[in-house]
Design an enzyme around this catalytic site. Structure first.
Site, PDB file in Angstrom:
ATOM      1  N   ASN A 167      13.032  16.271  15.093  1.00  0.00           N
ATOM      2  CA  ASN A 167      13.532  17.400  14.318  1.00  0.00           C
ATOM      3  C   ASN A 167      15.006  17.573  14.626  1.00  0.00           C
ATOM      4  OD1 ASN A 167      12.307  19.729  12.558  1.00  0.00           O
ATOM      5  ND2 ASN A 167      13.829  20.709  13.861  1.00  0.00           N
ATOM      6  N   VAL A 227      11.384  17.185   4.903  1.00  0.00           N
ATOM      7  CA  VAL A 227      12.462  18.170   4.932  1.00  0.00           C
ATOM      8  C   VAL A 227      12.673  18.708   3.514  1.00  0.00           C
ATOM      9  CG1 VAL A 227      13.598  17.048   6.887  1.00  0.00           C
ATOM     10  CG2 VAL A 227      14.330  16.473   4.561  1.00  0.00           C
ATOM     11  N   SER A 282      -0.144  17.626  -1.333  1.00  0.00           N
ATOM     12  CA  SER A 282      -0.599  18.963  -1.721  1.00  0.00           C
ATOM     13  C   SER A 282      -1.747  19.421  -0.839  1.00  0.00           C
ATOM     14  CB  SER A 282      -1.054  18.979  -3.181  1.00  0.00           C
ATOM     15  OG  SER A 282      -1.493  20.284  -3.519  1.00  0.00           O
ATOM     16  N   LYS A 300       2.981  14.931  -8.659  1.00  0.00           N
ATOM     17  CA  LYS A 300       2.960  16.150  -7.831  1.00  0.00           C
ATOM     18  C   LYS A 300       3.652  17.305  -8.546  1.00  0.00           C
ATOM     19  CE  LYS A 300       2.498  18.710  -4.065  1.00  0.00           C
ATOM     20  NZ  LYS A 300       3.413  19.814  -4.141  1.00  0.00           N
ATOM     21  N   HIS A 324       1.265  18.551 -11.081  1.00  0.00           N
ATOM     22  CA  HIS A 324       0.235  19.268 -10.316  1.00  0.00           C
ATOM     23  C   HIS A 324       0.704  20.694 -10.051  1.00  0.00           C
ATOM     24  CE1 HIS A 324      -1.008  20.931  -6.420  1.00  0.00           C
ATOM     25  NE2 HIS A 324      -2.168  20.343  -6.588  1.00  0.00           N
ATOM     26  N   ASN A 325       1.947  20.840  -9.590  1.00  0.00           N
ATOM     27  CA  ASN A 325       2.461  22.173  -9.279  1.00  0.00           C
ATOM     28  C   ASN A 325       2.597  23.027 -10.533  1.00  0.00           C
ATOM     29  OD1 ASN A 325       2.682  21.036  -6.722  1.00  0.00           O
ATOM     30  ND2 ASN A 325       4.622  22.035  -6.282  1.00  0.00           N
ATOM     31  N   GLU A 347      -0.750  24.218 -11.272  1.00  0.00           N
ATOM     32  CA  GLU A 347      -1.035  25.250 -10.255  1.00  0.00           C
ATOM     33  C   GLU A 347      -0.428  26.598 -10.689  1.00  0.00           C
ATOM     34  OE1 GLU A 347       0.856  26.049  -5.924  1.00  0.00           O
ATOM     35  OE2 GLU A 347      -0.006  24.040  -6.184  1.00  0.00           O
TER      36      GLU A 347
END
Length: 492
Positions: A35, A77, A131, A185, A188-189, A192
């Site tokens: 990190n 990140v 996800s 993705k 997908h969002n 959602e």
């Protein structure tokens, strides 16, 4: 732990990163972590990672040195410049054949660019949608990897082990080249967003029109979760309605400010749909609902000024309206997925991804936020016809719409009559009504365009493009085949 021993490394120890590391370690993998803020790494090592096969590192050099060849480094990140910055630090330390995996919510065009740049340097790059939130990351997410197939094959043994499993099937499949995984993705969002807004509108009708208590709402959503609407979002909604605020003793839902946030993937989905000329009106309504909710102060002032509808107390049968709202939620949900799948198809054709819709629905059945029993039916629909142009045209879903259509209309009409905003229910129904009509009023629109801009129109009775001189006297025919437009023609 010696150097060169870790199966994979992960950069970025926020909640998702930490949980993915613990998931990987629990499946038997040795994991290196790094990190940017060393204190975060040290805290993780001293607490959640203590005693586990997890190697903390303080520099990027130490991190890379900890990895087995071919090195596999996963980045978790914030999307955008931070991803490029980490790649910029990593690349000089890597060798040809090493793999970088971006597991954040990156914009697919960024992933396409990074794939191309890293391929030129002999480094594999995978843009992987992840996800499931923090719980999914820890216990098994839904994973959507995209990039060169050879890159996927290097990391497949790890991603397959850490993914959620439904009916013995890991919720991870190779999506396609370059940005395919991150695009899937993103959609997908978007779905959602639609799912969540539709549930909110069901709540709005039930609470505002029927005046149901949170306990009654919890019971209704629990019951719905035992049927066709069985899903993660319906399940957590029932749990939310049962929760009490420890400070006031009030239902938790009643002390939460009605001001929604968003991180951008919904807006990206809209932007892509506009470019692809695909209608995703349910998702659009959901994004706009969040935007207008965020203007809380302005709405409070508007509520004091603007006229309210004249509302009479609801006199219908309570249980019938509850059933109507349930059917409206189910039918609208089908429309939202139909729109999302159509968008995936348009992008697949444009970018040459060859997306497999059955695979996509399969990996969304577990781990992810939109996981639902209903996704099994989508898998079956694409099994029957992989080239299905619209989910509504599959016999199973056509039958559901047939069964729910009248109630869907009752729920929307009741909401409108009572002044309850249901933008996603309304948009879904309008999409269905437009899609099922053989003739729309666009003939008038074409006449208007031809009137003010000579944009021409087609006829129903013969081929070709035509233009009418609309302002001429009606003593003779004014229609003529359209002449080719001169360069620089202005108009709409």
């Amino acid at each position: 732990m010696e150097t060169n021993q870790c199966d994979i490394g992960l950069i970025g120890l926020a909640v998702m990163g930490e949980n993915l590391v613990l998931n990987m370690e629990s499946k038997g993998f040795q994991v290196a972590v790094y990190n940017r803020t060393t204190a975060v790494t040290e805290k993780f090592a001293a607490e959640r990672a203590k005693g586990k096969n997890i190697q903390p590192t303080k520099t990027m050099e130490e991190f890379v040195a900890a990895l087995q060849r071919p090195r596999k480094a996963m980045i978790m990140v914030k999307a955008g410049a931070p991803v490029d910055a980490v790649i910029g630090q990593l690349v000089p330390l890597l060798e040809k054949g090493d793999v970088i995996i971006d597991g954040g919510n990156s914009l697919f065009t960024d992933t396409q660019r990074r794939c191309k740049e890293l391929k030129a340097r002999g480094i594999h790059f995978v843009g992987c949608g992840v996800s499931g939130g923090e719980e999914g990351a820890l216990n098994g997410p839904s994973l959507m990897p995209g990039g060169p197939r050879a890159s996927w094959e290097i990391i497949a043994p790890i991603l397959t082990r850490i993914a959620a499993v439904v009916d013995g099937e890991p919720c991870v499949r190779y999506m396609g080249p370059d940005g395919a995984g991150h695009y899937v993705k993103m959609v997908h969002n978007g779905i959602e967003y639609g799912d969540m807004q539709l549930i909110c509108e069901a709540y709005a009708i039930l609470s505002n029109v029927l005046g149901l208590t949170t306990d009654e709402l919890a019971d209704i959503f629990s019951e719905w979760n035992r049927g066709d609407l069985d899903s993660y979002l319906i399940d957590i909604t029932a749990q939310i309605f049962r929760k009490r605020d420890p400070e006031t003793g009030k239902p938790m839902i009643d002390v939460i400010l009605d001001k929604a946030g968003q991180k951008g993937t919904g807006i990206w989905t809209l932007q892509s749909a506009i470019r692809q000329s695909v209608v995703i009106s349910t998702i659009n309504a959901a994004v706009e609902a969040r935007v207008i909710s965020s203007r809380k102060v302005e709405r409070v002032e508007a509520s004091k000024i603007l006229p309210q509808p004249k509302i009479e107390k609801f006199s219908g049968a309570r249980d019938e309206l509850i059933s109507a709202v349930r059917d409206a939620l189910y039918a609208s949900k089908i429309v939202s997925y139909a729109q999302g799948m159509e968008l995936l198809g348009a992008a697949s054709r444009e970018f040459g991804w060859n997306l497999n819709f059955g695979d996509i629905a399969t990996i969304w059945r577990g781990g992810c936020i939109i996981r639902a029993k209903f996704l099994n039916r989508i898998v079956e629909a694409y099994g029957r016809n992989p080239a299905l142009p619209n989910l509504l045209l599959d016999s199973y879903f056509t039958a559901i719409i047939q069964k729910t259509q009248q109630n869907w209309r009752i729920a929307v009409a009741t909401a409108i009559g009572q002044g309850v905003a249901v933008p996603a229910f309304s948009a879904s129904l309008a999409y269905f009504d437009s899609y099922r009509q053989a003739r729309l009023p666009a003939n008038l629109l074409q006449a208007q365009r031809d009137f003010f801009g000579a944009h021409t129109y087609e006829r129903v009775d013969k081929p070709g493009s035509f233009h009418t001189e609309w302002m001429e006297p009606e003593t003779h025919s004014t229609e003529k085949p359209a002449a080719p437009k001169p360069a620089g023609k202005t108009g709409e």
